[in-house]
Design a protein around this motif. Structure first.
Motif, PDB file in Angstrom:
ATOM      1  N   LEU A  66     -16.580  -9.756  20.148  1.00 31.02           N
ATOM      2  CA  LEU A  66     -16.367 -10.913  21.007  1.00 31.02           C
ATOM      3  C   LEU A  66     -16.145 -10.545  22.451  1.00 31.02           C
ATOM      4  CD1 LEU A  66     -15.194 -13.862  18.991  1.00 31.02           C
ATOM      5  CD2 LEU A  66     -17.338 -13.640  19.720  1.00 31.02           C
ATOM      6  N   LEU A  67     -15.257  -9.922  22.388  1.00 30.36           N
ATOM      7  CA  LEU A  67     -14.509  -9.125  23.816  1.00 30.36           C
ATOM      8  C   LEU A  67     -15.740  -8.235  24.810  1.00 30.36           C
ATOM      9  CD1 LEU A  67     -10.942  -8.333  23.070  1.00 30.36           C
ATOM     10  CD2 LEU A  67     -11.893  -9.831  24.900  1.00 30.36           C
ATOM     11  N   ALA A  68     -16.323  -7.684  23.725  1.00 33.42           N
ATOM     12  CA  ALA A  68     -17.516  -6.739  24.479  1.00 33.42           C
ATOM     13  C   ALA A  68     -18.564  -7.241  24.950  1.00 33.42           C
ATOM     14  CB  ALA A  68     -17.920  -5.612  23.115  1.00 33.42           C
ATOM     15  N   ILE A  69     -18.705  -8.377  24.117  1.00 29.57           N
ATOM     16  CA  ILE A  69     -20.182  -9.546  24.611  1.00 29.57           C
ATOM     17  C   ILE A  69     -19.547 -10.067  26.092  1.00 29.57           C
ATOM     18  CG2 ILE A  69     -21.235 -11.693  24.001  1.00 29.57           C
ATOM     19  CD1 ILE A  69     -21.006 -10.746  21.055  1.00 29.57           C
ATOM     20  N   TYR A 101     -16.447   0.428  29.472  1.00 24.38           N
ATOM     21  CA  TYR A 101     -15.303  -0.105  29.010  1.00 24.38           C
ATOM     22  C   TYR A 101     -15.756  -1.082  27.446  1.00 24.38           C
ATOM     23  CZ  TYR A 101     -11.047  -3.294  29.007  1.00 24.38           C
ATOM     24  OH  TYR A 101      -9.996  -3.872  28.917  1.00 24.38           O
ATOM     25  N   ALA A 102     -16.972  -2.045  27.929  1.00 22.23           N
ATOM     26  CA  ALA A 102     -17.397  -2.754  26.752  1.00 22.23           C
ATOM     27  C   ALA A 102     -17.938  -1.815  25.816  1.00 22.23           C
ATOM     28  CB  ALA A 102     -18.333  -3.701  27.381  1.00 22.23           C
ATOM     29  N   VAL A 103     -18.701  -0.642  26.080  1.00 17.28           N
ATOM     30  CA  VAL A 103     -19.357   0.111  25.174  1.00 17.28           C
ATOM     31  C   VAL A 103     -18.147   0.550  23.857  1.00 17.28           C
ATOM     32  CG1 VAL A 103     -20.218   2.397  24.849  1.00 17.28           C
ATOM     33  CG2 VAL A 103     -21.107   0.959  26.686  1.00 17.28           C
ATOM     34  N   ASN A 104     -16.974   0.826  24.481  1.00 14.42           N
ATOM     35  CA  ASN A 104     -16.096   1.483  23.523  1.00 14.42           C
ATOM     36  C   ASN A 104     -15.695   0.392  22.559  1.00 14.42           C
ATOM     37  OD1 ASN A 104     -15.445   4.409  23.822  1.00 14.42           O
ATOM     38  ND2 ASN A 104     -15.748   3.692  25.860  1.00 14.42           N
ATOM     39  N   THR A 127     -26.364  -3.827  18.090  1.00 16.37           N
ATOM     40  CA  THR A 127     -27.339  -4.706  19.071  1.00 16.37           C
ATOM     41  C   THR A 127     -26.454  -5.116  20.354  1.00 16.37           C
ATOM     42  OG1 THR A 127     -27.097  -6.848  18.107  1.00 16.37           O
ATOM     43  CG2 THR A 127     -28.995  -5.713  17.632  1.00 16.37           C
ATOM     44  N   VAL A 128     -25.226  -5.513  20.024  1.00 14.47           N
ATOM     45  CA  VAL A 128     -24.205  -5.416  21.296  1.00 14.47           C
ATOM     46  C   VAL A 128     -24.217  -4.203  22.224  1.00 14.47           C
ATOM     47  CG1 VAL A 128     -21.975  -6.170  21.734  1.00 14.47           C
ATOM     48  CG2 VAL A 128     -23.065  -7.584  20.322  1.00 14.47           C
ATOM     49  N   LEU A 129     -23.732  -3.250  21.239  1.00 12.82           N
ATOM     50  CA  LEU A 129     -23.521  -1.982  21.892  1.00 12.82           C
ATOM     51  C   LEU A 129     -24.740  -1.472  22.586  1.00 12.82           C
ATOM     52  CD1 LEU A 129     -22.305   0.819  22.471  1.00 12.82           C
ATOM     53  CD2 LEU A 129     -22.985   1.605  19.835  1.00 12.82           C
TER      54      LEU A 129
END
Length: 282
Positions: A66-69, A101-104, A127-129
């Motif tokens: 959720l944080l990555a999104i 950042y979000a990738v990891n 898919t988020v990645l």
């Protein structure tokens, strides 16, 4: 309206839940539907920390996803860094650059879901990645990630839906990124395929493959429509079952009242006849 009622119920009753993991799971829905962006991100970070401290790997992966999104676009990430610097640093102990950042966060979620054995959420995390890489123009990397997600879609359905007759014709064939709408089985891979198709459309547009981008976009829209229709039908069916149960209850109650009225009338008539007989004798 139903969503608001459910969220309000969760807010009022979460403190009554003794199981910490279950309470943290319920909080996920409440936090993620918080309107204030700063409060929502702070809540997600705090909950992620609690999940990590207690060894709740699946919940930790969900909160991380959720944080990555939320943080995959640079504008939101910049605001997050400015308004919640301690959270930003806590999630970035290895000092990754902002474009990773979000990738990891997404990579950690993929690994956790794979370790946990949740194939469905692993597909979502992939898919988020891919969307994180697409956001920063790394389209080829995103397409490679989506190919992996698509392979997992096939594996997921082979493992958990081996008797799906609609899928049987394509049972031993992978759905490739250029699958046509009319291809057997595509219609039956709904929600986990939705995000894959959507991100394929975005990444293919990034590399200039307009034809296949449009194809995946159209597939996404078709699946989205069918999924919504299915959910509507399920909702209507549930409502019909509920209405039928209510009707059955009403019929039973009415029958009991009618029977009671008949018995009361019979008793009253017997007493009336007895009274008339006694009056006549006197």
């Amino acid at each position: 309206k139903e969503k608001d009622v459910a969220l309000e119920y969760l807010k009022k009753n979460l403190d009554k839940v003794d199981d910490k993991a279950l309470r943290l799971y319920g909080e996920m829905f409440v936090i993620n539907n918080t309107a204030d962006s700063k409060v929502r991100l702070k809540g997600l970070c705090d909950a992620l920390s609690v999940a990590e401290d207690n060894g709740y790997k699946w919940l930790e992966a969900n909160y991380g996803l959720l944080l990555a999104i939320s943080l995959r676009d640079s504008v939101t990430l910049d605001k997050f860094k400015e308004r919640l610097p301690y959270c930003y640093n806590a999630l970035n102990a290895n000092g990754y650059p902002d474009d990773e950042y979000a990738v990891n966060l997404a990579i950690d979620a993929v690994s956790a879901f794979e370790e946990y054995g949740d194939g469905y959420m692993m597909i979502e995390a992939l898919t988020v990645l891919a969307s994180c890489d697409t956001e920063y123009g790394r389209y080829d990397i995103a397409l490679g990630t989506l190919d992996e997600a698509l392979r997992n879609v096939n594996e997921y359905y082979r493992r958990y839906y081996p008797n799906d007759t609609a899928l049987a014709k394509n049972y031993y064939n992978f759905f490739d990124s250029n699958s046509l709408l009319a291809k057997d089985g595509v219609y039956n891979i709904h929600e986990c395929m939705l995000s894959v198709r959507r991100e394929y459309a975005a990444a293919l547009a990034g590399v200039g493959d307009t034809g296949n981008s449009n194809l995946n976009r159209d597939t996404y829209l078709k699946l989205l429509t069918e999924t919504r229709q299915n959910k509507t039908l399920e909702t209507r069916f549930s409502m019909a079952e509920e209405d039928a149960s209510t009707l059955d209850y009403a019929i039973i109650v009415s029958s009991m009242l009618l029977l009671l009225a008949i018995v009361a009338a019979f008793v009253w008539r017997r007493r009336r006849i007895r009274h008339n007989r006694n009056y006549s004798s006197n």
